[in-house]
Design a protein around this motif. Structure first.
Motif: not given
Length: 275
Positions: A164-175
């Motif tokens: 989707s291209g959404e919330l990638q910043l937060y995904t990378y923060m979690c990763l």
């Protein structure tokens, strides 16, 4: 022996066709997510086999393990390599790249993405698919219910973010929390190799504590603060994107706190034996 002109031309033709295939299909925008997932799966296979090969010839304790222990040994080698890769990618996008910077870009930070950020998430999904399959195949040797929950939430969130291209910043923060994986795996390696009483085991335990505190506790608190500051942008995502943003980090944070409590107890016990 000289190579004929026809042979050179044939090789050049095949080379051009291969380059066109890669450019027009494998690396074309619509195919990048799927290509990166397949690349992640292939990389996992290579990492698993390399771990097995190197351990067979250079790790004395490896050949004395049971079949299931060798499978887990190889699996942890694979997960360590993935953790190093995705941690480096995550640190780059969260702290060094200007992709998610409030100062250098306009528009919603929750909707930003790039080809490279998509590739990173795709490779990680490929790993989660492989590890998920092995967990189910050898359940519960490679992980119990908590691993199934963790991997399920992670796979859904990362896959949605990639597509989707959404919330990638937060995904990378979690990763970024994958930075703790090499230390956790090293703890298992040392224990399996009979080095639980060694100084290396204690030092690794301290590394787990510090890495866990930084990446799975404090960083998650920063993530929640970032969501709070950008709440007006978060709620402009799709309903499912908003749900993932509020639900997944919260569940993972609770699990991190539970595991952190066990880490503290284990570290206290190890230090008490040394004193």
């Amino acid at each position: 022996m000289a190579v004929s002109t026809e042979t050179v031309m044939a090789i050049k033709t095949y080379q051009n066709q291969a380059e066109a295939l890669v450019k027009n299909y494998l690396l074309a925008d619509p195919f990048i997510p799927y290509t990166s997932v397949l690349g992640g799966i292939f990389a996992c296979k290579v990492a698993y086999d390399l771990t097995q090969l190197i351990s067979t010839f250079y790790i004395k304790a490896y050949n004395g393990l049971t079949k299931l222990q060798r499978i887990e040994w190889n699996n942890r080698g694979m997960s360590t390599i993935h953790a190093i890769f995705i941690t480096a990618m995550s640190l780059y996008f969260v702290f060094w790249s200007d992709l998610f910077s409030d100062q250098r870009h306009t528009g919603l930070v929750t909707l930003r993405s790039s080809q490279l950020s998509i590739v990173g998430l795709g490779v990680s999904i490929g790993y989660f698919f492989v590890d998920f399959g092995m967990i189910f195949l050898y359940y519960p040797t490679l992980g119990g219910k908590e691993y199934v929950i963790h991997h399920s939430l992670s796979t859904i969130a990362v896959a949605y973010s990639m597509l989707s291209g959404e919330l990638q910043l937060y995904t990378y923060m979690c990763l970024i929390s994958e930075v703790t994986t090499p230390e956790i795996n090293m703890r298992w390696y040392l224990d399996t190799a009979g080095l639980k009483r060694s100084a290396a085991y204690l030092i690794n335990g301290l590394a787990i504590f510090l890495a866990w505190l930084m990446a799975r506790i404090l960083l998650f608190l920063y993530l929640f603060y970032h969501i709070y500051l950008h709440y007006d942008q978060v709620i402009q995502m799709s309903l499912f994107g908003c749900l993932l943003t509020f639900l997944v980090p919260a569940v993972l944070f609770i699990m991190n706190l539970m595991w952190f409590g066990k880490i503290i107890k284990g570290l206290k016990k190890a230090l008490a034996k040394r004193l």
